[in-house]
Design a protein around this motif. Sequence first.
Motif, PDB file in Angstrom:
ATOM      1  N   GLU A   1       1.550   2.619 -17.834  1.00 25.80           N
ATOM      2  CA  GLU A   1       1.042   1.458 -18.799  1.00 25.80           C
ATOM      3  C   GLU A   1       1.512  -0.030 -18.544  1.00 25.80           C
ATOM      4  O   GLU A   1       0.832  -0.831 -18.342  1.00 25.80           O
ATOM      5  CB  GLU A   1       1.405   1.852 -20.205  1.00 25.80           C
ATOM      6  N   GLY A   2       2.782  -0.043 -18.106  1.00 28.65           N
ATOM      7  CA  GLY A   2       3.291  -1.187 -17.706  1.00 28.65           C
ATOM      8  C   GLY A   2       2.499  -1.776 -16.219  1.00 28.65           C
ATOM      9  O   GLY A   2       2.329  -2.898 -15.910  1.00 28.65           O
ATOM     10  N   PHE A   3       2.445  -0.837 -15.332  1.00 27.77           N
ATOM     11  CA  PHE A   3       1.878  -1.122 -14.120  1.00 27.77           C
ATOM     12  C   PHE A   3       0.497  -1.771 -14.390  1.00 27.77           C
ATOM     13  O   PHE A   3       0.077  -2.698 -13.544  1.00 27.77           O
ATOM     14  CB  PHE A   3       1.959   0.011 -13.136  1.00 27.77           C
ATOM     15  N   ASP A   4      -0.365  -0.903 -15.353  1.00 22.02           N
ATOM     16  CA  ASP A   4      -1.754  -1.217 -15.496  1.00 22.02           C
ATOM     17  C   ASP A   4      -1.678  -2.882 -16.190  1.00 22.02           C
ATOM     18  O   ASP A   4      -2.500  -3.664 -15.653  1.00 22.02           O
ATOM     19  CB  ASP A   4      -2.599  -0.499 -16.481  1.00 22.02           C
ATOM     20  N   ARG A   5      -1.025  -3.183 -16.908  1.00 19.33           N
ATOM     21  CA  ARG A   5      -0.720  -4.705 -17.578  1.00 19.33           C
ATOM     22  C   ARG A   5      -0.509  -5.454 -16.496  1.00 19.33           C
ATOM     23  O   ARG A   5      -1.037  -6.574 -16.512  1.00 19.33           O
ATOM     24  CB  ARG A   5       0.322  -4.452 -18.809  1.00 19.33           C
ATOM     25  N   GLN A   6       0.220  -5.121 -15.437  1.00 17.88           N
ATOM     26  CA  GLN A   6       0.663  -6.162 -14.578  1.00 17.88           C
ATOM     27  C   GLN A   6      -0.277  -6.088 -13.285  1.00 17.88           C
ATOM     28  O   GLN A   6      -0.115  -6.946 -12.210  1.00 17.88           O
ATOM     29  CB  GLN A   6       1.988  -5.624 -13.835  1.00 17.88           C
TER      30      GLN A   6
ATOM     31  N   GLU B   1       7.062  -1.684  -7.133  1.00 15.82           N
ATOM     32  CA  GLU B   1       7.217  -0.684  -6.151  1.00 15.82           C
ATOM     33  C   GLU B   1       8.035   0.524  -6.325  1.00 15.82           C
ATOM     34  O   GLU B   1       7.752   1.502  -5.587  1.00 15.82           O
ATOM     35  CB  GLU B   1       7.901  -1.637  -4.827  1.00 15.82           C
ATOM     36  N   ALA B   2       9.043   0.549  -7.033  1.00 16.38           N
ATOM     37  CA  ALA B   2       9.762   1.598  -7.302  1.00 16.38           C
ATOM     38  C   ALA B   2       8.973   2.752  -8.164  1.00 16.38           C
ATOM     39  O   ALA B   2       9.135   3.758  -7.819  1.00 16.38           O
ATOM     40  CB  ALA B   2      11.161   1.110  -8.281  1.00 16.38           C
ATOM     41  N   HIS B   3       8.034   2.138  -9.136  1.00 15.94           N
ATOM     42  CA  HIS B   3       7.132   2.891  -9.678  1.00 15.94           C
ATOM     43  C   HIS B   3       6.210   3.589  -8.755  1.00 15.94           C
ATOM     44  O   HIS B   3       5.943   4.658  -8.669  1.00 15.94           O
ATOM     45  CB  HIS B   3       6.307   2.137 -10.634  1.00 15.94           C
ATOM     46  N   LEU B   4       5.663   2.634  -7.943  1.00 16.25           N
ATOM     47  CA  LEU B   4       4.601   3.151  -6.763  1.00 16.25           C
ATOM     48  C   LEU B   4       4.980   4.284  -5.849  1.00 16.25           C
ATOM     49  O   LEU B   4       4.463   5.148  -5.432  1.00 16.25           O
ATOM     50  CB  LEU B   4       4.240   2.217  -5.996  1.00 16.25           C
ATOM     51  N   ALA B   5       6.504   4.332  -5.589  1.00 13.90           N
ATOM     52  CA  ALA B   5       7.168   5.311  -4.838  1.00 13.90           C
ATOM     53  C   ALA B   5       7.047   6.803  -5.569  1.00 13.90           C
ATOM     54  O   ALA B   5       7.097   7.693  -4.578  1.00 13.90           O
ATOM     55  CB  ALA B   5       8.491   4.945  -4.511  1.00 13.90           C
ATOM     56  N   ALA B   6       6.975   6.631  -6.756  1.00 15.40           N
ATOM     57  CA  ALA B   6       7.117   8.067  -7.434  1.00 15.40           C
ATOM     58  C   ALA B   6       5.571   8.187  -7.930  1.00 15.40           C
ATOM     59  O   ALA B   6       5.450   9.507  -8.543  1.00 15.40           O
ATOM     60  CB  ALA B   6       8.099   7.921  -8.613  1.00 15.40           C
ATOM     61  N   CYS B   7       4.653   7.324  -8.172  1.00 18.72           N
ATOM     62  CA  CYS B   7       3.416   7.638  -8.989  1.00 18.72           C
ATOM     63  C   CYS B   7       2.112   7.604  -8.173  1.00 18.72           C
ATOM     64  O   CYS B   7       1.710   6.464  -7.591  1.00 18.72           O
ATOM     65  CB  CYS B   7       3.494   6.714  -9.942  1.00 18.72           C
ATOM     66  N   MET B   8       1.673   8.688  -7.535  1.00 26.69           N
ATOM     67  CA  MET B   8       0.489   8.627  -6.744  1.00 26.69           C
ATOM     68  C   MET B   8      -0.654   7.869  -7.469  1.00 26.69           C
ATOM     69  O   MET B   8      -1.497   7.375  -7.065  1.00 26.69           O
ATOM     70  CB  MET B   8       0.187  10.250  -6.453  1.00 26.69           C
ATOM     71  N   ARG B   9      -0.742   8.177  -8.714  1.00 27.23           N
ATOM     72  CA  ARG B   9      -2.097   7.412  -9.606  1.00 27.23           C
ATOM     73  C   ARG B   9      -1.780   6.121  -9.127  1.00 27.23           C
ATOM     74  O   ARG B   9      -2.975   5.547  -8.906  1.00 27.23           O
ATOM     75  CB  ARG B   9      -2.007   7.831 -11.216  1.00 27.23           C
ATOM     76  N   CYS B  10      -0.813   5.363  -9.455  1.00 26.68           N
ATOM     77  CA  CYS B  10      -0.789   4.054  -9.383  1.00 26.68           C
ATOM     78  C   CYS B  10      -0.928   3.552  -7.986  1.00 26.68           C
ATOM     79  O   CYS B  10      -1.430   2.322  -7.960  1.00 26.68           O
ATOM     80  CB  CYS B  10       0.447   3.225 -10.318  1.00 26.68           C
ATOM     81  N   ARG B  11      -0.340   4.143  -7.147  1.00 27.13           N
ATOM     82  CA  ARG B  11      -0.413   3.770  -5.831  1.00 27.13           C
ATOM     83  C   ARG B  11      -1.728   3.934  -5.250  1.00 27.13           C
ATOM     84  O   ARG B  11      -2.423   3.079  -4.570  1.00 27.13           O
ATOM     85  CB  ARG B  11       0.297   4.931  -4.873  1.00 27.13           C
TER      86      ARG B  11
ATOM     87  N   LEU C   1      -4.452   3.720  -7.362  1.00 23.64           N
ATOM     88  CA  LEU C   1      -5.295   2.479  -7.825  1.00 23.64           C
ATOM     89  C   LEU C   1      -5.161   1.256  -7.230  1.00 23.64           C
ATOM     90  O   LEU C   1      -5.817   0.483  -6.949  1.00 23.64           O
ATOM     91  CB  LEU C   1      -4.644   2.523  -9.465  1.00 23.64           C
ATOM     92  N   LEU C   2      -3.846   0.952  -6.863  1.00 27.43           N
ATOM     93  CA  LEU C   2      -3.486  -0.351  -6.067  1.00 27.43           C
ATOM     94  C   LEU C   2      -4.220  -0.484  -4.866  1.00 27.43           C
ATOM     95  O   LEU C   2      -4.978  -1.334  -4.367  1.00 27.43           O
ATOM     96  CB  LEU C   2      -2.050  -0.627  -5.942  1.00 27.43           C
ATOM     97  N   ASP C   3      -4.360   0.673  -3.992  1.00 28.19           N
ATOM     98  CA  ASP C   3      -4.988   0.745  -2.690  1.00 28.19           C
ATOM     99  C   ASP C   3      -6.306   0.690  -3.005  1.00 28.19           C
ATOM    100  O   ASP C   3      -7.066  -0.246  -2.228  1.00 28.19           O
ATOM    101  CB  ASP C   3      -4.694   2.234  -2.142  1.00 28.19           C
ATOM    102  N   ALA C   4      -7.019   1.149  -3.930  1.00 32.71           N
ATOM    103  CA  ALA C   4      -8.414   1.163  -4.131  1.00 32.71           C
ATOM    104  C   ALA C   4      -8.929  -0.424  -4.474  1.00 32.71           C
ATOM    105  O   ALA C   4      -9.627  -0.660  -3.890  1.00 32.71           O
ATOM    106  CB  ALA C   4      -8.757   2.189  -5.380  1.00 32.71           C
ATOM    107  N   LEU C   5      -7.879  -1.094  -5.483  1.00 35.35           N
ATOM    108  CA  LEU C   5      -8.286  -2.305  -5.833  1.00 35.35           C
ATOM    109  C   LEU C   5      -8.025  -3.403  -4.708  1.00 35.35           C
ATOM    110  O   LEU C   5      -8.665  -4.394  -4.935  1.00 35.35           O
ATOM    111  CB  LEU C   5      -7.925  -2.488  -7.281  1.00 35.35           C
ATOM    112  N   SER C   6      -7.099  -2.882  -3.972  1.00 39.59           N
ATOM    113  CA  SER C   6      -6.729  -3.888  -2.792  1.00 39.59           C
ATOM    114  C   SER C   6      -7.731  -3.724  -1.619  1.00 39.59           C
ATOM    115  O   SER C   6      -7.376  -4.599  -0.641  1.00 39.59           O
ATOM    116  CB  SER C   6      -5.317  -4.014  -2.810  1.00 39.59           C
ATOM    117  N   GLY C   7      -8.552  -2.888  -1.689  1.00 42.61           N
ATOM    118  CA  GLY C   7      -9.351  -2.585  -0.510  1.00 42.61           C
ATOM    119  C   GLY C   7      -8.652  -1.699   0.744  1.00 42.61           C
ATOM    120  O   GLY C   7      -9.126  -1.586   1.719  1.00 42.61           O
TER     121      GLY C   7
END
Length: 66
Positions: free
Chosen positions: A10-15, A33-43, A45-51
């Motif tokens: 949730e915090g990742f989505d807000r940021q 970065e610490a969250h992304l290391a453990a969370c495939m969903r957010c990783r 999502l960030l990859d998709a939105l950053s191209g």
Amino acid sequence: MCAGDPMNCEGFDRQLDALLDGSVTPGDWREAEAHLAACMRCRRLLDALSGRAADLDEVGHASLTS
């Protein structure tokens, strides 16, 4: 997020917008970065939105939009 609280999805989505445009603080970026290391969903999502997610198939894209 409060200082010292670990980031969650949730915090990742807000940021997310700030992460994508580089306007987060260095501390917020480290938390993300610490969250992304453990969370495939957010990783993914960030990859998709950053191209950077050219390797996602239709199922991967569908799961990100749900």
